[in-house]
Design a protein around this motif. Structure first.
Motif: not given
Length: 226
Positions: A186-209
């Protein structure tokens, strides 16, 4: 150089830069309240031209030779000396302005934004991200409002630690290998998201609509860097 040549040969514009670590005071000051956790802030620096590239080299070198404390750090004094030819982005939630907003220090965030604007002029941008994290949700609207009040443009970005979303688990295993920790620690380094990947234009447009101008400003930044 390999990255630059490979990108050019593929018809992709390479942008040379680094995520710098900014000392909260002087780069020569090696004190921190919590074992180094507050010893530096993040700042993204991108080279506009050859002068900017040479300044990147000088800043990176100074970070290692003069400012190293847990990480290679620079400070605002040396940023002022070597800001020519650089675009600066306020970075992720580990950036100075976002960190102050998370602590509800609105005056401190505003002062920091004004200081970076003073150093970089129109080449300083407030950076917003959306990886589905609560801290980002808190600072995103505050950064946009700060930008409006100070006349600083906002730019949308996404951290990339792996290429595809389905690589998140493999990346998590890699973190465990690097830090020599069990996955169930439980003390280890972890990222609390699975979204630190190379997003497409459509994904970025939705994330920042709600912030289309921030997406458009990514093209402005890219156009500046040659």
């Amino acid at each position: 150089i390999e990255f630059y040549r490979t990108a050019m040969n593929a018809g992709i514009k390479p942008i040379i830069g680094m995520e710098a670590y900014i000392a909260p005071r002087s780069r020569f000051d090696r004190t921190a309240a919590k074992g180094g956790s507050d010893a530096s802030y993040h700042l993204v620096l991108l080279a506009k031209n050859e002068k900017g590239y040479r300044n990147l080299l000088k800043l990176s070198t100074a970070g290692y030779l003069e400012g190293f404390y847990y990480k290679p750090r620079i400070d605002k004094e040396i940023l002022r000396e070597h800001s020519e030819g650089l675009v600066a982005l306020s970075a992720c939630v580990k950036g100075e302005i976002s960190q102050k907003l998370l602590r509800d220090d609105l005056d401190g965030a505003r002062a920091a934004a004004e200081e970076y604007r003073d150093i970089f002029g129109g080449d300083f941008y407030l950076e917003i991200q959306n990886h589905g994290l609560a801290n980002e949700d808190k600072v995103r609207p505050a950064l946009v409002e700060l930008g409006k009040s100070l006349g600083i443009k906002v730019v949308a970005t996404n951290d990339i630690h792996y290429l595809k979303r389905e690589h998140a688990e493999a990346h998590d295993v890699l973190l465990c290998l690097q830090t020599q920790k069990d996955r169930d620690d439980p003390t280890r380094l972890r990222y609390e998201t699975d979204q630190i990947y190379f997003k497409s234009f459509d994904e970025m447009r939705e994330a920042f609509r709600d912030y289309p101008e921030a997406l458009a400003n990514t093209l402005e930044v890219a156009d500046k860097c040659n």
